[in-house]
Design an enzyme around this catalytic site. Structure first.
Site, PDB file in Angstrom:
ATOM      1  CB  CYS A  44      31.708  21.341  -2.951  1.00 18.17           C
ATOM      2  SG  CYS A  44      33.189  20.691  -2.170  1.00 18.17           S
ATOM      3  CB  VAL A  87      31.204  17.219  20.989  1.00 16.43           C
ATOM      4  CG1 VAL A  87      31.788  18.024  22.152  1.00 16.43           C
ATOM      5  CG2 VAL A  87      32.264  16.280  20.414  1.00 16.43           C
TER       6      VAL A  87
END
Lengths: 575, 575
Positions: A44, A87
């Site tokens: 952010c 992954v």
């Protein structure tokens, strides 16, 4: 207590869950895996890095006390941190995850007792021709942010196009225009800025703030293709125009990154595509937790699953997961959708549903806005604050509160008070009418704007105050030649008579004071009984008094502009 | 619906109730009576009038849209307004009130169907010798405020004594010292400033703000008598010293003005002396309503009747009474005691119970404070905020939240979010840990200070974090020659080693980073296992990590300073 915990994703949720777990249960073996090089950063903060207000990437990935959260930071704290590692699959039966190193291609398998998914979100990039050109980017990765900043710093960006008028798009537009002096355009597909979080009236204020600070805003407009030269973008072509663009930033929203979870057969919300979790942040497989941008949790107002993609939510969910993995019993019941954004002169902030969202959630929304000073009116420094309340007409349930003000913290105070009411609700507008907020003249009026906006809604529901939204009043005025509406301005004589003089026979000065003067009866007798009357004043207070007086005098086709001239001015309307 | 309503008192509650009633039921005959000349003024604005920030008395009695609320204002709106008229008795059987004009002595009797008591409060003036001298005053009436301001403007006030260190006393002290350059002393009978609303640690911060801006503060001290010359005050003599004083302001609290009600046989709370009302704001006589400073309503946290003497409360209660008199069904269920005050550089703000108040209400309070920036740590402009949370150790119930910060609105945002949680509670610290507040880097950290202070309390209750209040740490340090405490500073080397060098053998630098270095084992081995250790760092984050590490290494007599050096600095303590 878990023996080996694998955490996938190391931006906000993952590190929080891992760190909390390690503190509570230091013997737990934790492996955290992320495909990126830079981990654990405050995404952010990217617009502030782009603008230059934040000096270095490291500031975005440091703790409150200045330590840089690189892999070493986590390894020091006993967490087996693997970055640049993707992954590729989760085998729930075998309790393993398979990985591949993004540079070396090395493959590994890790077994887990418990697994945490903090896989985040991926920018929704519309399939626009030319999006692979140079200087076309999203704005979610530190690498992309560095690209944008370098491009601006190089002086080669004269004009930029931001696609998408939500928070991030607007923050980026402000960064480009304000700090780098880039001629910036925002193109938004919907018919207003900040769709879904702001009503049209408040969105007009945001647009006006941007436009008066040199940003061009094009709503109801779609980028059709990007054109370039020598591999670099030079133009954005919309369905209505062609814009010069040495830089194009897509801020068109984020989709939950739930592909791994879906491939592993976990329950996914069909609408949002977020991973479904219970209030302990467990997926449909109790050995797998998930949180952050990739999950859908209940919107506590609508009751429907929703994605709340904010670092604040991810951090709190991460703590809940860490606690539960350590054998605790923490819950996250959902969210009410608070948000805040600082633009040029104004900030906007809100919670809950807009009228449009409320309607699609099955409510019967009424939205009213007020303008009131953020401090006692006699206090020297003060700012006019806009608050818009959304309630259900039938049940009086509070559904949302949004606002715009130059004093951002003062605005946040009102929104946050409403936010905790909604979070631990449901609550009605009568509760808001009596909400207790800290009062002293340097902080608010004796009746806080929070209370006043609820009181206005109460007056509307009781039929005492017949409202026109500021947009509706503007439209009536624009169509005055055909609709025969009689426009009444109840501001003090100096202001109302000046405007009336500019529109003779169309705009009528009727200062509130005139209704208490000796010739008040004459004044009333001169008003037309056969025409609809639209009242306006500075903020709405005088109009309301005039409305009550006129109704008592037998006028019954009355309505008034909510927020009066103050809302008009903030929307950029002049008379 | 009521036919004739009499309202006694025309400051905040009365005018609000009367105006609301008149709007809802315009045919109601309303008589409003007040003994003062000036009516319907914002008493909470008096310090700003005294300081000169508010120009004229009229600003304090004008509406948000600039109309002056003199008797004519109410008469114009159909309310029979009688000022300078004292009510001498209420005859409940006859449904009449007897009045006397304060100047002419003219007596009248008014019959009522419903009666509203908004009789306010009277300053508690201790029976101090000399209090009738010139330039000795309370600070609640516009006339008194004018006296103080005229005295300052005349240049004849070189020094002033404010008796009482609550909100109003401190606001007056700031007005005198900051705006008029008067040498000002505050004398407070209790052992801290703002007793009852701030804990000792936060009260130290308030004291430091005052003292560093030239105001002398004397706590645990009592004004015994005032001395004067030619009828004007010149000195205040306390039990410890004599202070020059050309002006003495008593700000020693307010007693509910319930004499009329008591004489009429209405139920009065024996402890607070406030008039007792039900949640419709009806007294023990259902034809008589009361609200504002003169009533006692439930403290929603302690459950006990309490007087909340604020214009904000009076206005909301007035609206409830107006609605009910018009045949509506509005309720006011009680209050949680929010407050705010702006001093020199800092603001203080709070809600609910302090540890001391919580204890006397039968709770088992734990108070913890944190220091955290009000914005994302990487955002350029930011201020350090102190929040102190009070919870019940057994039930984890939230009891209160208070704070101090230079950014007043940012502080108010946190307090107000907690205030509505408490108002519509009860709630636990776990709820606060997950409270949702609007997040973006210009408005808060990803984990809001609200969440963090709850998390610290959670860690303390779990025994992971053994806290020392900042005062307790200071006291240990002062007694270091006898208590053999080993003081450990975990700030980065530059800061911790500098302080350690100033106190060789007493203050020990152990930067958090050292515990991750190659020679960490050596560092740990050098620490004494047989001495209690008190940890400190900048805010507490590092100390907590060090505490967990040391405990794992076998140290078990550990405690740490809450808020670290930041709390120390705000309290004016230096090392």
């Amino acid at each position: 207590m878990a023996k080996h915990v694998v955490v996938i994703g190391a931006v906000a949720l993952g590190p929080k869950a891992a760190s909390r777990l390690k503190r509570l249960a230091p013997d737990t073996e934790i492996t955290m895996i992320d495909q990126a090089n830079f981990i654990s950063f405050g995404g952010c903060g990217i617009p502030y890095f782009v603008s230059g207000e934040v000096n270095s990437v490291d500031a975005l990935r440091s703790t409150n006390y200045g330590a840089i959260r690189d892999p070493r930071y986590f390894i020091d704290r006993g967490i087996n941190m693997l970055n640049e590692t993707r992954v590729t699959a989760i085998d729930r039966a075998a309790h393993t995850v398979s990985t591949e190193h993004v540079r070396t291609g090395e493959k590994k398998t890790f077994s887990y007792d418990k697994l945490v998914l903090g896989t985040g979100s991926i920018p929704k990039m519309p399939p626009v021709e030319g999006r692979d050109l140079g200087n076309v980017t999203s704005a979610t990765k530190l690498e992309a942010a560095q690209l944008v900043r370098d491009a601006c710093a190089s002086g080669k960006v004269a004009s930029a196009v931001v696609v998408g008028g939500g928070f991030i798009g607007l923050e980026m537009a402000v960064a480009l225009a304000d700090m780098w002096g880039v001629k910036t355009s925002v193109v938004e597909f919907m018919d207003q800025l900040m769709p879904g979080v702001l009503s049209p009236v408040l969105a007009d204020m945001v647009r006006h703030d941007l436009e008066s600070n040199g940003v061009s805003v094009y709503t109801s407009e779609k980028v059709m293709r990007l054109e370039g030269k020598d591999g670099m973008v030079t133009r954005a072509v919309t369905d209505k125009r062609t814009l010069d663009a040495d830089l194009v930033i897509f801020a068109t929203g984020f989709a939950p990154n739930s592909a791994l979870a879906q491939a592993a057969g976990l329950d996914i919300d069909p609408v949002t595509k977020g991973i479904l979790v219970n209030d302990h942040m467990q997926t449909s497989d109790p050995d797998i937790y998930a949180g952050g941008d990739c999950v859908a949790v209940p919107n506590l107002i609508s009751g429907k699953p929703a994605c709340f993609q904010l670092g604040s939510i991810a951090n709190r969910q991460g703590r809940v997961i860490g606690t539960n993995l350590a054998g605790g019993d923490a819950t996250f019941k959902g969210a009410v959708g608070t948000w805040a954004v600082k633009l040029f002169k104004i900030s906007a902030c809100g919670v809950g549903l807009t009228p449009a969202r409320a309607e699609s959630a099955g409510f019967a929304p009424l939205a009213v806005n007020v303008e009131q000073l953020d401090r006692a009116h006699f206090y020297p420094e003060k700012e006019m604050m806009t608050l818009e309340l959304v309630v259900d007409k039938n049940t009086r349930q509070m559904l949302g509160l949004q606002g715009v003000c130059t004093a951002g913290d003062a605005l946040k105070a009102r929104i946050d008070a409403a936010a905790t009411m909604l979070q631990f609700g449901p609550r009605t507008l009568d509760d808001l009418s009596n909400a207790e907020a800290a009062y002293a003249p340097p902080f608010s009026g004796a009746l806080d704007t929070l209370n006043v906006v609820a009181n206005v809604a109460d007056n509307v529901l009781a039929g005492r105050l017949v409202p026109l939204s500021s947009r509706e009043f503007s439209n009536l005025w624009k169509e005055r030649d055909v609709n025969h509406v009689y426009f009444v301005d109840s501001r003090p004589a100096a202001a109302s008579e000046k405007t009336a003089a500019a529109y003779p026979g169309q705009w009528h000065a009727l200062p509130l004071e005139a209704l208490f003067a000796d010739d008040a009866a004459e004044k009333l007798a001169a008003l037309p009984k056969d025409r609809p009357m639209a009242l306006i004043c500075n903020t709405g207070l005088r109009s309301y008094e005039v409305m009550l007086k006129l109704r008592r005098a037998g006028f019954d086709n009355l309505s008034m502009a909510l927020g009066g001239m103050q809302t008009m001015i903030k929307r950029g309307e002049t008379f």
